[in-house]
Write a protein that holds these residues in place. Structure first.
Motif, PDB file in Angstrom:
ATOM      1  N   SER A 203      35.682  37.912   2.582  1.00  0.00           N
ATOM      2  CA  SER A 203      36.890  37.417   3.250  1.00  0.00           C
ATOM      3  C   SER A 203      38.193  37.900   2.621  1.00  0.00           C
ATOM      4  CB  SER A 203      36.888  35.886   3.287  1.00  0.00           C
ATOM      5  OG  SER A 203      37.126  35.350   1.994  1.00  0.00           O
ATOM      6  N   GLY A 204      38.135  38.809   1.654  1.00  0.00           N
ATOM      7  CA  GLY A 204      39.356  39.343   1.080  1.00  0.00           C
ATOM      8  C   GLY A 204      39.997  40.381   1.977  1.00  0.00           C
ATOM      9  N   PHE A 205      41.207  40.800   1.622  1.00  0.00           N
ATOM     10  CA  PHE A 205      41.908  41.816   2.397  1.00  0.00           C
ATOM     11  C   PHE A 205      41.176  43.148   2.350  1.00  0.00           C
ATOM     12  CE2 PHE A 205      45.738  39.167   1.371  1.00  0.00           C
ATOM     13  CZ  PHE A 205      46.141  38.926   2.676  1.00  0.00           C
ATOM     14  N   THR A 206      41.004  43.767   3.510  1.00  0.00           N
ATOM     15  CA  THR A 206      40.602  45.157   3.630  1.00  0.00           C
ATOM     16  C   THR A 206      41.663  45.843   4.475  1.00  0.00           C
ATOM     17  OG1 THR A 206      38.241  44.622   3.508  1.00  0.00           O
ATOM     18  CG2 THR A 206      38.826  46.758   4.418  1.00  0.00           C
ATOM     19  N   LEU A 207      42.385  46.779   3.866  1.00  0.00           N
ATOM     20  CA  LEU A 207      43.527  47.389   4.534  1.00  0.00           C
ATOM     21  C   LEU A 207      43.308  48.875   4.725  1.00  0.00           C
ATOM     22  CD1 LEU A 207      46.415  45.595   2.611  1.00  0.00           C
ATOM     23  CD2 LEU A 207      45.296  44.908   4.726  1.00  0.00           C
ATOM     24  N   ALA A 208      43.830  49.386   5.826  1.00  0.00           N
ATOM     25  CA  ALA A 208      43.712  50.805   6.147  1.00  0.00           C
ATOM     26  C   ALA A 208      45.092  51.436   6.170  1.00  0.00           C
ATOM     27  CB  ALA A 208      43.018  50.997   7.496  1.00  0.00           C
ATOM     28  N   GLY A 209      45.160  52.716   5.794  1.00  0.00           N
ATOM     29  CA  GLY A 209      46.414  53.444   5.878  1.00  0.00           C
ATOM     30  C   GLY A 209      47.088  53.602   4.532  1.00  0.00           C
ATOM     31  N   GLU A 210      48.074  54.466   4.498  1.00  0.00           N
ATOM     32  CA  GLU A 210      48.835  54.741   3.292  1.00  0.00           C
ATOM     33  C   GLU A 210      50.152  53.971   3.314  1.00  0.00           C
ATOM     34  OE1 GLU A 210      47.757  56.641   0.869  1.00  0.00           O
ATOM     35  OE2 GLU A 210      45.978  57.489   1.836  1.00  0.00           O
ATOM     36  N   ARG A 211      50.654  53.642   2.145  1.00  0.00           N
ATOM     37  CA  ARG A 211      51.951  52.996   2.051  1.00  0.00           C
ATOM     38  C   ARG A 211      53.053  54.019   2.359  1.00  0.00           C
ATOM     39  NH1 ARG A 211      52.977  48.657  -0.867  1.00  0.00           N
ATOM     40  NH2 ARG A 211      51.348  49.078  -2.407  1.00  0.00           N
TER      41      ARG A 211
END
Length: 242
Positions: free
Chosen positions: A109-117
Motif C-alpha cells: 500500500s505504499g506509494f508507487t510513482l511513475a515518471g521523472e521529476r
C-alpha cells in the motif's frame, strides 16, 4: 521510470505567514529537493493546499528509521543548503510541527510513482490533483486497515477515487528530536486525479452514494475517535507525485 517509494514516510503540513507560500515553494523547489535527496531522503511531493492559502504540504520518505535520523542530521545540522537558506525559509513559517510519521498499511500500500521529476527550472503546474484523507481510528490499526480495505475502498473505487497509497502511524521513537512528530494514531489514504473536476466529481458521487451514506460511513464513524480531515492538494511544478 516506476519507483516504489521507501516505507518510512513523513506527511508535513506547514502554516505560513500570509502571502508567503509561493516564496517558500520557489525556494523549496530550487534549493531543498536535490540537497535533501543527496543525503538519503526521497522528496515525494510538494503541494499547495487549495482550502488554505497559507498552508504548504509536503511528503518525504526514507528507507528506514536509522537512515532517517542520519539523513536529517546531515541536512539540518551539517548541510550547507539549510544553513544558507534557513533564514529565508523560516521567515515564511508560523508553525512546522504538524508532522506525521507513517508506514504503509500493508506490504503493497505504499506509494508507487511513475515518471521523472521536472527539472529545477520547471514552472509549469500540473493539472492533476490529490486528495489526502486522514482518519483517527478508535480501533487497533491493523483491524482498521482491514475494515478500510473491505468496506471503504470498494466505494471509493466505485466513485472514482481508487487509493494510490494507504499509511498508518509509525509508532517508532522519533529519530530526530529537533523535528517533533505528532503522537496521534492515524490512517491516511491518498487518491490522484487527472484534474480538479475529476476530484470534485468523486466528492459529489460519494456524497450521493447510498452505499456510502447509509452503510459504510456510519460504520466508519463508529471506528473513529475524531473528525475526518480532508486535504485538497495541488502539486507544485517539481512534485514527483503528480
Amino acid at each position: 521510470m516506476t519507483e516504489n517509494i521507501w516505507p518510512v514516510v513523513e506527511l508535513r503540513q506547514y502554516t505560513l505567514r500570509p502571502g508567503t507560500r509561493d516564496v517558500l515553494i520557489e525556494l523549496f523547489d530550487r534549493e531543498f529537493v536535490e540537497t535533501q535527496e543527496a543525503v538519503g531522503m526521497r522528496i515525494v511531493a510538494q503541494f499547495r493546499d487549495e482550502d488554505d492559502p497559507d498552508r504548504f504540504v509536503w511528503i518525504r520518505a526514507f528507507p528506514d528509521l536509522a537512515t532517517r535520523g542520519a539523513a536529517l542530521t546531515a541536512f539540518y545540522v551539517d548541510g550547507a543548503a539549510w544553513r544558507t537558506h534557513a533564514p529565508a525559509a523560516r521567515a515564511t513559517m508560523v508553525d512546522t510541527d504538524n508532522a506525521l510519521l507513517l508506514q504503509p498499511a500493508s506490504a503493497t500500500s505504499g506509494f508507487t510513482l511513475a515518471g521523472e521529476r521536472p527539472g529545477v527550472h520547471a514552472t509549469d503546474l500540473p493539472q492533476s490533483r490529490v486528495l489526502a484523507t486522514i482518519y483517527y481510528p478508535d480501533t487497533p490499526p491493523a483491524e482498521f486497515a482491514e475494515f478500510f480495505d473491505k468496506r471503504v475502498r470498494p466505494v471509493l473505487v466505485e466513485t472514482g477515487a481508487p487509493p494510490i497509497a494507504c499509511y498508518l502511524t509509525d509508532p517508532s521513537p522519533n529519530t530526530f528530536a529537533p523535528l517533533p512528530i505528532r503522537a496521534e494514531t492515524v490512517f491516511v489514504w491518498f487518491a490522484l486525479f487527472d484534474n480538479a473536476d475529476r476530484r470534485a466529481e468523486h466528492i459529489d458521487r460519494l456524497a450521493d452514494s447510498r452505499a456510502w451514506t447509509a452503510e459504510v460511513r456510519p460504520e466508519l464513524t463508529k471506528r473513529l475517535s475524531g473528525p475526518v480531515e480532508q486535504l485538497l492538494l495541488s502539486p507544485t511544478a517539481r512534485s514527483l507525485l503528480r
